[in-house]
Design an enzyme around this catalytic site. Structure first.
Site, PDB file in Angstrom:
ATOM      1  N   GLY A  27       0.835  -1.208   0.000  1.00 28.86           N
ATOM      2  CA  GLY A  27       0.000   0.000   0.000  1.00 28.86           C
ATOM      3  C   GLY A  27       0.863   1.248   0.000  1.00 28.86           C
ATOM      4  N   TYR A 169     -14.770  -3.074   6.983  1.00 29.34           N
ATOM      5  CA  TYR A 169     -13.463  -2.553   7.394  1.00 29.34           C
ATOM      6  C   TYR A 169     -13.195  -2.883   8.865  1.00 29.34           C
ATOM      7  CZ  TYR A 169      -9.762   0.976   8.014  1.00 29.34           C
ATOM      8  OH  TYR A 169      -8.583   1.625   8.301  1.00 29.34           O
TER       9      TYR A 169
HETATM   10  N1  LIG Z   1      -6.738   7.160   6.644  1.00 23.47           N
HETATM   11  C1  LIG Z   1      -7.181   6.797   7.852  1.00 23.47           C
HETATM   12  O1  LIG Z   1      -7.986   7.506   8.491  1.00 23.47           O
HETATM   13  C2  LIG Z   1      -6.667   5.531   8.487  1.00 23.47           C
HETATM   14  C3  LIG Z   1      -6.878   5.360   9.861  1.00 23.47           C
HETATM   15  C4  LIG Z   1      -6.433   4.199  10.472  1.00 23.47           C
HETATM   16  C5  LIG Z   1      -5.781   3.233   9.725  1.00 23.47           C
HETATM   17  N2  LIG Z   1      -5.572   3.423   8.392  1.00 23.47           N
HETATM   18  C6  LIG Z   1      -4.903   2.354   7.652  1.00 23.47           C
HETATM   19  O2  LIG Z   1      -3.747   2.875   7.031  1.00 23.47           O
HETATM   20  C7  LIG Z   1      -3.448   2.066   5.885  1.00 23.47           C
HETATM   21  C8  LIG Z   1      -3.169   2.956   4.700  1.00 23.47           C
HETATM   22  O3  LIG Z   1      -4.362   3.671   4.383  1.00 23.47           O
HETATM   23  P1  LIG Z   1      -4.338   5.165   3.858  1.00 23.47           P
HETATM   24  O4  LIG Z   1      -5.127   5.971   4.788  1.00 23.47           O
HETATM   25  O5  LIG Z   1      -2.964   5.569   3.514  1.00 23.47           O
HETATM   26  O6  LIG Z   1      -5.254   5.014   2.546  1.00 23.47           O
HETATM   27  P2  LIG Z   1      -4.905   5.116   0.982  1.00 23.47           P
HETATM   28  O7  LIG Z   1      -4.232   6.404   0.716  1.00 23.47           O
HETATM   29  O8  LIG Z   1      -6.172   4.806   0.280  1.00 23.47           O
HETATM   30  O9  LIG Z   1      -3.848   3.951   0.769  1.00 23.47           O
HETATM   31  C9  LIG Z   1      -4.230   2.593   0.608  1.00 23.47           C
HETATM   32  C10 LIG Z   1      -3.110   1.879  -0.098  1.00 23.47           C
HETATM   33  O10 LIG Z   1      -3.452   0.496  -0.268  1.00 23.47           O
HETATM   34  C11 LIG Z   1      -3.193   0.121  -1.623  1.00 23.47           C
HETATM   35  N3  LIG Z   1      -4.033  -0.993  -2.020  1.00 23.47           N
HETATM   36  C12 LIG Z   1      -5.382  -1.057  -2.063  1.00 23.47           C
HETATM   37  N4  LIG Z   1      -5.778  -2.256  -2.526  1.00 23.47           N
HETATM   38  C13 LIG Z   1      -4.644  -2.964  -2.777  1.00 23.47           C
HETATM   39  C14 LIG Z   1      -4.392  -4.277  -3.268  1.00 23.47           C
HETATM   40  N5  LIG Z   1      -5.394  -5.109  -3.611  1.00 23.47           N
HETATM   41  N6  LIG Z   1      -3.100  -4.671  -3.406  1.00 23.47           N
HETATM   42  C15 LIG Z   1      -2.085  -3.830  -3.082  1.00 23.47           C
HETATM   43  N7  LIG Z   1      -2.256  -2.596  -2.602  1.00 23.47           N
HETATM   44  C16 LIG Z   1      -3.531  -2.168  -2.464  1.00 23.47           C
HETATM   45  C17 LIG Z   1      -3.461   1.401  -2.416  1.00 23.47           C
HETATM   46  O11 LIG Z   1      -2.729   1.441  -3.642  1.00 23.47           O
HETATM   47  P3  LIG Z   1      -3.276   0.950  -5.081  1.00 23.47           P
HETATM   48  O12 LIG Z   1      -4.658   1.476  -5.233  1.00 23.47           O
HETATM   49  O13 LIG Z   1      -2.261   1.543  -6.003  1.00 23.47           O
HETATM   50  O14 LIG Z   1      -3.201  -0.542  -5.043  1.00 23.47           O
HETATM   51  C18 LIG Z   1      -2.837   2.435  -1.485  1.00 23.47           C
HETATM   52  O15 LIG Z   1      -1.445   2.505  -1.685  1.00 23.47           O
HETATM   53  C19 LIG Z   1      -4.613   1.121   5.727  1.00 23.47           C
HETATM   54  O16 LIG Z   1      -4.307  -0.128   6.308  1.00 23.47           O
HETATM   55  C20 LIG Z   1      -5.717   1.788   6.509  1.00 23.47           C
HETATM   56  O17 LIG Z   1      -6.670   0.859   6.969  1.00 23.47           O
HETATM   57  C21 LIG Z   1      -6.008   4.555   7.758  1.00 23.47           C
END
Ligand SMILES: NC(=O)c1ccc[n+]([C@@H]2O[C@H](COP(=O)([O-])OP(=O)(O)OC[C@H]3O[C@@H](n4cnc5c(N)ncnc54)[C@H](OP(=O)(O)O)[C@@H]3O)[C@@H](O)[C@H]2O)c1
Length: 344
Positions: A27, A169
């Site tokens: 990711g 989620y």
């Molecule tokens: N943002 C929040 O509020 C928040 C809070 C708590 C935890 N988190 C966690 O932080 C982590 C990162 O999230 P983020 O907030 O940075 O969101 P994001 O910007 O949407 O990033 C998600 C990443 O996952 C990748 N991804 C999605 N499906 C995939 C697949 N099938 N295979 C490989 N890569 C995949 C996406 O890239 P591609 O689309 O290029 O594959 C992207 O790089 C996640 O685990 C999320 O649950 C986020």
């Protein structure tokens, strides 16, 4: 009652310093994954960047190189176990070893539990939970072969508390936490305590996640405040690599929600449900969309989050303060009622 962590017992950090370490991040094309790549590259680490969008990964890799690290791009869909095994092999072939692995890829589908398409629910499980399973299985032999290392699973505070309209989620994030606790036990009882497994529990983070998510609510999605920068989670991950712990919150609101949930779960469930139902939606109307659940969302802006909407976030943050204060009062009341009952 599970407590996010104080100690890890015998802490096993990386076997070498960060400027000599190889770290795989899934990711990594966006948000927290990209920020983690930058934080590690700044410290001279070799980073292996995986996600589906090759173009975005190359942009992140270029920036990592500018910051001083070496970077390898390996386009990977984490729902494909063989591709994840190949990702590990590519990383080790390029840099000679793997010292740490960050399972960070995730997607979300927002809507009422009985209105989310089952196929999307399943895909969220495949990406978030099974992607973490495949990543962990691919990483373990390499970490073991290198004499030790650190696995970090980026879960969420939603691994501990719950939020309406996020059932798929939430379920996957709770499962990731349980998975880590079990694998950690197994590592210890099988003499592999030199591998650490850490779970990160971030609060709401300023990334495109909410724009990437599938949406079946008919309404515009906004991140429930307070909202923290992705660099804060990246720094938490860096700290865990240096000094592993079972679990680490990222963001004071996550810690506060965790405490309230443990002390007065029924009240916290109600208040958080009320709060999230009011703060998760903006004024705009939205058609049903599958976001980036099945394929990378090329249309979505990939790096910026919600910084441009400061006024709205400040207003909503004030609402969080009120809800938190209300829960705190309720928690104290519940605790003193309980202790009076016990004394009586
Ligand atoms: N943002 C929040 O509020 C928040 C809070 C708590 C935890 N988190 C966690 O932080 C982590 C990162 O999230 P983020 O907030 O940075 O969101 P994001 O910007 O949407 O990033 C998600 C990443 O996952 C990748 N991804 C999605 N499906 C995939 C697949 N099938 N295979 C490989 N890569 C995949 C996406 O890239 P591609 O689309 O290029 O594959 C992207 O790089 C996640 O685990 C999320 O649950 C986020």
């Amino acid at each position: 009652m599970t407590r996010p962590d104080r100690g890890y017992g015998r802490r096993m950090p990386l076997t070498r310093s960060l400027d000599d370490a190889t770290v795989v991040i899934t990711g990594a094309s966006s948000g927290i994954g990209a920020a983690t790549g930058y934080a590690l590259a700044r410290r001279g680490a070799d980073v292996v960047l995986a996600a589906r969008s090759e173009e975005a990964l190359h942009r992140v890799a270029d920036r990592c190189r500018e910051l001083g690290g070496r970077a390898l791009v390996v386009p990977t869909d984490v729902t494909d176990p063989e591709a994840v095994v190949r990702l590990a092999a590519r990383a080790a072939a390029e840099f000679g070893r793997i010292d740490a692995w960050v399972n960070n890829a995730a997607v979300g589908t927002v809507g009422l539990f009985d209105e989310i398409p089952v196929i999307e629910f399943r895909r969220v499980v495949e990406v978030n939970l099974l992607g973490t399973v495949y990543g962990t299985r691919a990483a373990l032999p390499w970490l073991d072969a290198g004499g030790g290392g650190v696995l970090v699973n980026n879960a969420s505070v939603l691994a501990e508390v719950a939020m309406p309209y996020q059932s798929a989620y939430n379920a996957t994030k709770h499962a990731i936490r349980g998975l880590a606790d079990t694998v950690r036990q197994e590592l210890r009882v099988t003499g592999r305590g030199h591998i650490s497994l850490c779970t990160v529990l971030p609060a709401t983070i300023d990334t495109p996640f909410f724009r990437h998510a599938a949406n079946h609510t008919g309404r515009e999605l906004t991140p429930p405040p307070p909202v923290y920068p992705p660099e804060m989670v990246a720094e938490t991950i860096v700290r865990l690599l240096r000094r592993p712990r079972r679990e680490a919150y990222a963001g004071g609101a996550a810690r506060l929600m965790g405490i309230q949930w443990r002390l007065a779960p029924a009240l916290a469930e109600r208040v958080l449900g009320w709060y999230a139902a009011r703060t998760q939606f903006g004024p705009g109307v939205r058609l049903d969309a599958t976001g980036n659940v099945f394929r990378a969302d090329a249309a979505a802006e990939r790096t910026d989050g919600w910084q441009g909407r400061r006024a709205q976030l400040i207003r909503l943050t004030a609402a969080f303060g009120l809800a938190a204060a209300g829960t705190a009062v309720g928690t104290v009341a519940a605790m003193s009622r309980r202790s009076r009952t016990e004394r009586g």
